[in-house]
Design a protein around this motif. Structure first.
Motif, PDB file in Angstrom:
ATOM      1  N   GLU A   1      11.297 -17.233 -39.251  1.00 15.24           N
ATOM      2  CA  GLU A   1      12.502 -17.333 -40.076  1.00 15.24           C
ATOM      3  C   GLU A   1      13.745 -17.455 -39.194  1.00 15.24           C
ATOM      4  OE1 GLU A   1      14.001 -15.172 -44.220  1.00 15.24           O
ATOM      5  OE2 GLU A   1      12.386 -14.302 -42.995  1.00 15.24           O
ATOM      6  N   GLY A   2      14.821 -17.984 -39.771  1.00 18.67           N
ATOM      7  CA  GLY A   2      16.104 -18.032 -39.079  1.00 18.67           C
ATOM      8  C   GLY A   2      16.313 -19.239 -38.191  1.00 18.67           C
ATOM      9  N   ARG A   3      15.405 -20.204 -38.239  1.00 19.33           N
ATOM     10  CA  ARG A   3      15.539 -21.376 -37.370  1.00 19.33           C
ATOM     11  C   ARG A   3      16.260 -22.544 -38.038  1.00 19.33           C
ATOM     12  NH1 ARG A   3       9.639 -21.977 -34.294  1.00 19.33           N
ATOM     13  NH2 ARG A   3       9.814 -20.123 -32.977  1.00 19.33           N
ATOM     14  N   VAL A   4      16.318 -22.534 -39.372  1.00 21.26           N
ATOM     15  CA  VAL A   4      16.905 -23.661 -40.107  1.00 21.26           C
ATOM     16  C   VAL A   4      18.189 -23.216 -40.791  1.00 21.26           C
ATOM     17  CG1 VAL A   4      16.507 -25.440 -41.850  1.00 21.26           C
ATOM     18  CG2 VAL A   4      14.575 -24.548 -40.517  1.00 21.26           C
ATOM     19  N   PRO A   5      19.311 -23.904 -40.556  1.00 23.98           N
ATOM     20  CA  PRO A   5      20.565 -23.525 -41.222  1.00 23.98           C
ATOM     21  C   PRO A   5      20.522 -23.848 -42.718  1.00 23.98           C
ATOM     22  CG  PRO A   5      20.940 -25.004 -39.339  1.00 23.98           C
ATOM     23  CD  PRO A   5      19.486 -25.040 -39.644  1.00 23.98           C
ATOM     24  N   GLN A   6      21.417 -23.225 -43.467  1.00 21.85           N
ATOM     25  CA  GLN A   6      21.662 -23.649 -44.845  1.00 21.85           C
ATOM     26  C   GLN A   6      22.669 -24.790 -44.759  1.00 21.85           C
ATOM     27  OE1 GLN A   6      22.046 -19.200 -46.390  1.00 21.85           O
ATOM     28  NE2 GLN A   6      21.959 -20.594 -48.124  1.00 21.85           N
TER      29      GLN A   6
ATOM     30  N   SER B   1      28.689 -24.924 -40.989  1.00 18.71           N
ATOM     31  CA  SER B   1      29.797 -25.673 -40.397  1.00 18.71           C
ATOM     32  C   SER B   1      29.228 -26.828 -39.585  1.00 18.71           C
ATOM     33  CB  SER B   1      30.622 -24.765 -39.486  1.00 18.71           C
ATOM     34  OG  SER B   1      29.840 -24.349 -38.372  1.00 18.71           O
ATOM     35  N   VAL B   2      30.085 -27.777 -39.233  1.00 14.30           N
ATOM     36  CA  VAL B   2      29.619 -28.907 -38.430  1.00 14.30           C
ATOM     37  C   VAL B   2      29.111 -28.416 -37.076  1.00 14.30           C
ATOM     38  CG1 VAL B   2      30.221 -31.141 -37.433  1.00 14.30           C
ATOM     39  CG2 VAL B   2      31.281 -30.423 -39.570  1.00 14.30           C
ATOM     40  N   GLN B   3      29.763 -27.398 -36.524  1.00 14.14           N
ATOM     41  CA  GLN B   3      29.342 -26.888 -35.220  1.00 14.14           C
ATOM     42  C   GLN B   3      27.933 -26.305 -35.286  1.00 14.14           C
ATOM     43  OE1 GLN B   3      31.117 -27.295 -32.302  1.00 14.14           O
ATOM     44  NE2 GLN B   3      29.143 -26.679 -31.459  1.00 14.14           N
ATOM     45  N   VAL B   4      27.637 -25.598 -36.386  1.00 15.95           N
ATOM     46  CA  VAL B   4      26.285 -25.044 -36.560  1.00 15.95           C
ATOM     47  C   VAL B   4      25.261 -26.179 -36.631  1.00 15.95           C
ATOM     48  CG1 VAL B   4      24.775 -23.790 -38.153  1.00 15.95           C
ATOM     49  CG2 VAL B   4      27.058 -22.908 -37.649  1.00 15.95           C
ATOM     50  N   MET B   5      25.601 -27.241 -37.368  1.00 15.78           N
ATOM     51  CA  MET B   5      24.692 -28.397 -37.456  1.00 15.78           C
ATOM     52  C   MET B   5      24.500 -29.034 -36.086  1.00 15.78           C
ATOM     53  SD  MET B   5      25.948 -30.325 -40.938  1.00 15.78           S
ATOM     54  CE  MET B   5      26.377 -29.443 -42.434  1.00 15.78           C
ATOM     55  N   LYS B   6      25.601 -29.223 -35.364  1.00 12.31           N
ATOM     56  CA  LYS B   6      25.518 -29.825 -34.028  1.00 12.31           C
ATOM     57  C   LYS B   6      24.649 -28.978 -33.105  1.00 12.31           C
ATOM     58  CE  LYS B   6      29.413 -31.125 -32.134  1.00 12.31           C
ATOM     59  NZ  LYS B   6      30.847 -31.047 -31.779  1.00 12.31           N
ATOM     60  N   ASP B   7      24.839 -27.675 -33.168  1.00 14.83           N
ATOM     61  CA  ASP B   7      24.058 -26.777 -32.309  1.00 14.83           C
ATOM     62  C   ASP B   7      22.569 -26.877 -32.627  1.00 14.83           C
ATOM     63  OD1 ASP B   7      26.374 -25.966 -31.107  1.00 14.83           O
ATOM     64  OD2 ASP B   7      26.547 -24.077 -32.228  1.00 14.83           O
ATOM     65  N   LYS B   8      22.239 -26.970 -33.918  1.00 14.49           N
ATOM     66  CA  LYS B   8      20.828 -27.047 -34.301  1.00 14.49           C
ATOM     67  C   LYS B   8      20.213 -28.365 -33.844  1.00 14.49           C
ATOM     68  CE  LYS B   8      16.892 -26.076 -35.789  1.00 14.49           C
ATOM     69  NZ  LYS B   8      16.088 -25.075 -35.069  1.00 14.49           N
ATOM     70  N   PHE B   9      20.930 -29.467 -34.064  1.00 18.04           N
ATOM     71  CA  PHE B   9      20.412 -30.761 -33.625  1.00 18.04           C
ATOM     72  C   PHE B   9      20.285 -30.801 -32.106  1.00 18.04           C
ATOM     73  CE2 PHE B   9      20.651 -32.131 -37.859  1.00 18.04           C
ATOM     74  CZ  PHE B   9      20.131 -33.412 -37.981  1.00 18.04           C
ATOM     75  N   SER B  10      21.255 -30.201 -31.419  1.00 19.69           N
ATOM     76  CA  SER B  10      21.203 -30.155 -29.957  1.00 19.69           C
ATOM     77  C   SER B  10      20.007 -29.339 -29.474  1.00 19.69           C
ATOM     78  CB  SER B  10      22.498 -29.555 -29.410  1.00 19.69           C
ATOM     79  OG  SER B  10      22.441 -29.403 -28.012  1.00 19.69           O
ATOM     80  N   ALA B  11      19.686 -28.267 -30.201  1.00 20.19           N
ATOM     81  CA  ALA B  11      18.581 -27.389 -29.804  1.00 20.19           C
ATOM     82  C   ALA B  11      17.234 -28.096 -29.845  1.00 20.19           C
ATOM     83  CB  ALA B  11      18.546 -26.153 -30.704  1.00 20.19           C
TER      84      ALA B  11
END
Length: 638
Positions: A193-198, A203-213
């Motif tokens: 759990e906790g690996r996929v954002p809502q 925020s855009v930064q959260v999305m960017k961080d996830k895609f970067s990861a």
């Protein structure tokens, strides 16, 4: 017909052919079932896209765990906050799975596969629905428009396909290779759990961080906007607020626009052939005007695009057509020249490699820029024996320049396309040889199992610029005298490793067998040399006959035994008995894969050559196109 293989050619065993056919038929049925289900529930398309993305985004790069493994099917995972509203999409997938499993002869399809193919089908449904809508609801015309413009060559569609397919951890382009990646395995437990954002709250930064990861950047985030929630417009507005993502959002939004009707009419009229006879000089025939009107009406039907579809401008289409026709003529000229001089093939391959290997990575200078044409460079020790190959290229250039309407072809381009043609000549010659010298059958065999489908990206890189001076000396080894360590160091200096060194063995001198023997003495290169050599082997006719007869005796099939006996009694022509293709199950005859080394020498060779042939080059994608002569509308008479 495919009993043995040349040094550059890999052929499939009969078992492989049957397996490919079985998988192809199964996948066709899977896609048909998904298409029907999704077409009947178009409101679920956004949820299906997000379902696939969320199954992917559990991937953890450091541990290489999670990813598109079907874990989202578990109730404990689908009920998580980030998966809110996706249950209906999962229910559709489950219903489709029941139907598919009912006709599958090879076992149930995995959720991991089905969820990703559902996303593919949802994307295609969107493209197709948009095309049909532009055609006033006419499905036949819409299908035609989609086939021509739906997912072949446009930036938005191509980038979306690349991102979606890379999400399955296969960096490929176009749907063709996506379809080949059938066989993902289901996990037996939910991912952490906790690996996929809502996405809707992130925020855009959260999305960017996830895609970067997971190894992606702003470009992929922008093109995957339709996967990030039910309202793509709202998502893009949010993404556009970020300076890193904004240029890509803007690019994709602009690229979904098309030229106006007026612009199109002018462009279409400019395409009219003005090279008419003296009697027709001052007028255009009425039916040509009607053609323009008809074309304008046709363009109006596709003049705007849905949120996932991009159309090319008329000018772009004309340039693409011009470049495509020019490249086709270039390849035809090279094929004829090389076919008449097969003894020059090794030299042509080395010529191309040596023009590339002057590349200096720190300064980004040198590379495939045609510098090897200069007498001071072709006369260097490492280029000894390559003058005849260069002379062939020069003669081909004279012929090509004589018919080129977009200016002379660069040596930088021509040398690399000569290497491509030499490689393809080798593949084709081997296929013809396996067919007892029958060119028609050899061409058919090469078309089916050769390498035509893999050259797409290479052929898009047309537009290299020639340098006006020789490259610096001392950058290219003398391959025939170099040690394996020197070769490894040189390949490493331009960003490649032992795998690429092994697959490029035919480019390192006139005797590929001797080169591979030398390379095999190095522990880093040996596994790849061994792999490529094994993958070029196929069973002999005797082994084939013995195994086939054994199968028929075991099954006690009188009819097939008689057909086999008749085929074996006929004089050998190098062709296989027809009855083999009626077998549903055949024991694997060749173990072409070493442990942990899953690869294809054709694909590896083409991929490596494609990357090498662009080192240090800024490709001019408008090269060899030319302005179309305009029509003087003051002379237009009906």
């Amino acid at each position: 017909m495919i009993s043995s293989s040349g040094s550059l050619v890999e052929m499939a065993s009969a078992a492989d052919l049957i397996q490919r056919k079985q998988r192809s038929e199964f996948l066709s049925n899977v896609k048909g079932t998904l298409y029907t289900a999704i077409k009947g529930n178009p409101e679920l398309i956004p949820s299906i896209l997000t379902l696939a993305l969320n199954d992917i985004m559990t991937y953890d790069k450091p541990t290489k765990s999670g990813g598109p493994n079907g874990s989202i099917r578990f109730s404990s995972e689908i009920s998580r906050p980030e998966n809110k509203g996706l249950s209906a999409a999962l229910n559709l997938v489950e219903e489709v799975k029941k139907e598919i499993d009912s006709f599958s002869k090879g076992g149930p399809i995995s959720f991991a596969d089905l969820i990703q193919y559902a996303a593919q089908s949802a994307t295609k449904n969107t493209f197709l629905a948009s095309a049909i809508r532009k055609c006033g609801g006419n499905e036949e015309k819409g299908n035609l428009v989609y086939t021509a413009y739906g997912s072949s060559g446009q930036d938005v569609t191509t980038d979306l396909e690349i991102s979606l397919q890379r999400s399955g951890w296969h960096a490929v382009n176009k749907w063709g290779l996506f379809d080949r990646e059938l066989g993902r395995k289901d996990t037996q437990e939910p991912d952490l759990e906790g690996r996929v954002p809502q996405w809707e709250k992130a925020s855009v930064q959260v999305m960017k961080d996830k895609f970067s990861a997971v190894g992606f950047g702003p470009r992929q985030l922008a093109v995957m906007s339709a996967f990030l929630g039910p309202d793509q417009t709202e998502t893009e507005a949010l993404l556009a607020s970020d300076p890193d993502v904004f240029p890509w959002v803007q690019k994709y939004q602009r690229s979904r626009e098309t030229v106006s009707q007026t612009d199109y009419e002018a462009t279409i009229c400019c395409r009219h052939n003005t090279e008419t006879s003296a009697t027709d000089e001052d007028r255009i025939r009425r039916r040509d005007v009607l053609r323009c009107v008809g074309a304008t009406i046709g363009m109006e039907m596709i003049s705007s695009s849905g949120s996932l579809v991009e159309m090319a401008s008329a000018a772009d289409l004309i340039q693409r057509r011009q470049r495509s026709e020019f490249l086709s003529n270039v390849k035809g000229t090279l094929y004829t020249a090389i076919k008449a001089n097969p003894e020059l093939i090794p030299s042509i391959l080395t010529l191309a490699l040596n023009d590339i290997m002057t590349y200096d990575k720190p300064t980004k200078s040198g590379g495939p820029n045609g510098s090897i044409r200069f007498s001071s460079e072709i006369s260097r020790p490492e280029n000894k024996g390559l003058s005849a190959a260069l002379s062939l290229v020069e003669e081909a250039k004279k012929e090509i320049d004589s018919f080129s309407k977009g200016g002379p072809i660069s040596y930088a381009d021509l040398i690399q396309y000569a290497a491509q043609s030499a490689t393809k000549n080798t593949f084709l010659a081997s296929a013809i040889r396996k067919c007892g010298g029958n060119e028609e059958k050899g061409n058919l065999l090469y078309t089916a199992y050769g390498s035509n489908g893999q050259w797409g990206l290479f052929e898009r890189q047309l537009g290299r610029m020639d340098t006006q001076e020789p490259d610096l000396e001392g950058k290219v080894p003398q391959w025939e005298k170099a040690s394996v360590q020197e070769m490894k160091d040189k390949f490493s200096a331009v960003g490649f490793g032992p795998r690429q060194l092994a697959v490029m063995s035919a480019f390192l001198g006139p005797d590929q067998a001797a080169t591979e023997t030398l390379l095999a003495s190095d522990p880093d290169v040996f596994p790849w040399v061994q792999k490529y050599q094994r993958s070029r082997e196929t069973v002999s006719q005797t082994d084939y006959e013995v195994r086939t007869i054994h199968y028929f005796l075991k099954e006690k099939s009188v009819l097939l035994k008689q057909e086999l006996a008749k085929a074996l009694a006929e004089p050998s022509t190098g062709a296989r008995p027809k009855c083999v293709y009626q077998i549903k199950v055949v024991p694997r005859m060749v173990c072409a894969s070493g442990p942990g080394l899953k690869t294809n020498p054709h694909v590896d060779l083409i991929t490596t050559l494609t990357k090498l042939s662009c080192l240090g080059q800024q490709i001019n994608y408008e090269a060899y196109s030319y302005p179309v002569q305009k029509v003087d509308f003051s002379k237009l008479k009906l």
